[in-house]
Scaffold this motif. Structure first.
Motif, short mmCIF file in Angstrom:
data_model
loop_
_atom_site.label_atom_id
_atom_site.label_comp_id
_atom_site.label_asym_id
_atom_site.label_seq_id
_atom_site.Cartn_x
_atom_site.Cartn_y
_atom_site.Cartn_z
N ALA A 132 0.86 -1.19 0.00
CA ALA A 132 0.00 0.00 0.00
C ALA A 132 0.89 1.23 0.00
O ALA A 132 1.82 1.33 0.81
CB ALA A 132 -0.90 -0.01 1.23
N TYR A 142 -2.36 0.44 -4.45
CA TYR A 142 -1.82 -0.88 -4.10
C TYR A 142 -1.07 -1.44 -5.30
O TYR A 142 -1.57 -1.41 -6.43
CB TYR A 142 -2.95 -1.85 -3.71
N ALA A 166 -7.29 -3.35 -3.40
CA ALA A 166 -7.00 -3.50 -1.96
C ALA A 166 -7.39 -4.90 -1.49
O ALA A 166 -8.28 -5.53 -2.06
CB ALA A 166 -7.77 -2.46 -1.17
#
Length: 279
Positions: A132, A142, A166
């Motif tokens: 991240a 990401y 994510a």
């Protein structure tokens, strides 16, 4: 008086049977002794099943991947050469300059922080990290980066990075209803301990701690406004409290704390607040 006639062989057998039995037992004892002398029994030792230890975390590979993402996503369109130089240590044979990133004609981007979100090992010595990265222009991004640990110990990219979504997550669920703390003395101790804990008042907090308590005070310095609810944790031996507090700037927080408590000579004491600083 009646006289019974018996066969002679039965009379002899009855007279000699004890002697035959004794001889048989003697022979069995001799055979057993010989067996123990030739092949003595061995104790069966139970060996515990070999435990499979988890693979050690490769901190160097994690750092390598995070630094690559930070350099990859940090750029200034007016200085494309600087971006290529920053990525030069990662680009190997067969990989484009700048790891394949061609900058736009204008604009710039900087990475504010990076964090490892996931990792997997598709094969030995290969780590695929999901990282991240918070950027100042594109927001939270990401990326996956594949890193190989070479035979000589060096690290190398195993290919180009990839933008991904994510990791899966869901919204927070409402906390379960806990058994109410019915002892007013315990309620008073927990509230007072939290008030002194949040205010970083170690001398005042010490009065409610056990002798072996290990507590690390927060540095922010908060004022306890109220205790919204308090209940026994499901495992018992600790109290969960949801409180409202504010800092010196006026920012208000709703916080949840778990306190390990015990009763000593009729008095409640706290042995831990939320975490153990020694672990």
């Amino acid at each position: 008086m009646q006289v019974l006639a018996r066969p002679l062989w039965r009379i002899r057998l009855g007279r000699e049977l004890p002697r035959y039995a004794l001889c048989g037992l003697s022979l069995a004892g001799i055979a057993a002794s010989a067996r123990f002398a030739i092949a003595p029994p061995r104790a069966q030792v139970a060996h515990p099943a070999a435990s499979i230890a988890p693979a050690p975390v490769d901190l160097a590979a994690q750092s390598y991947a995070s630094l690559f993402v930070r350099r990859y996503l940090t750029w200034n369109a007016a200085e494309p050469e600087a971006h290529e130089r920053a990525l030069a240590p990662y680009v190997g044979t067969g990989m484009e300059l700048g790891a394949g990133l061609r900058l736009p004609s204008t604009g710039q981007e900087r990475v504010q922080w990076t964090e490892i979100a996931q990792q997997r090992e598709p094969m030995e010595d290969e780590h695929v990290y999901t990282i991240a990265a918070q950027t100042d222009t594109a927001g939270l991004i990401y990326m996956t980066v594949s890193v190989l640990r070479m035979a000589g110990g060096g690290l190398v990219l195993a290919g180009y990075p990839a933008f991904v979504g994510a990791p899966a997550s869901v919204r927070a669920v409402a906390p379960e209803r806990l058994r109410e703390v019915g002892d007013p003395a315990l309620v008073t101790v927990v509230e007072r301990a939290l008030r002194n804990y949040l205010a970083s008042s170690d001398s005042e907090l010490a009065a409610d701690l056990t002798r072996d308590a290990r507590v690390s005070l927060p540095r922010l310095g908060l004022t306890l406004d109220s205790v919204q609810r308090m209940g026994w944790s499901p495992r018992g031996g600790s109290v969960v409290a949801v409180v409202q507090a504010q800092d010196a700037r006026g920012a208000q927080y709703t916080l949840g704390y778990e306190l390990d408590v015990s009763q000593e000579r009729g008095r409640w004491e706290v042995s831990a607040v939320q975490m153990d600083p020694t672990r």
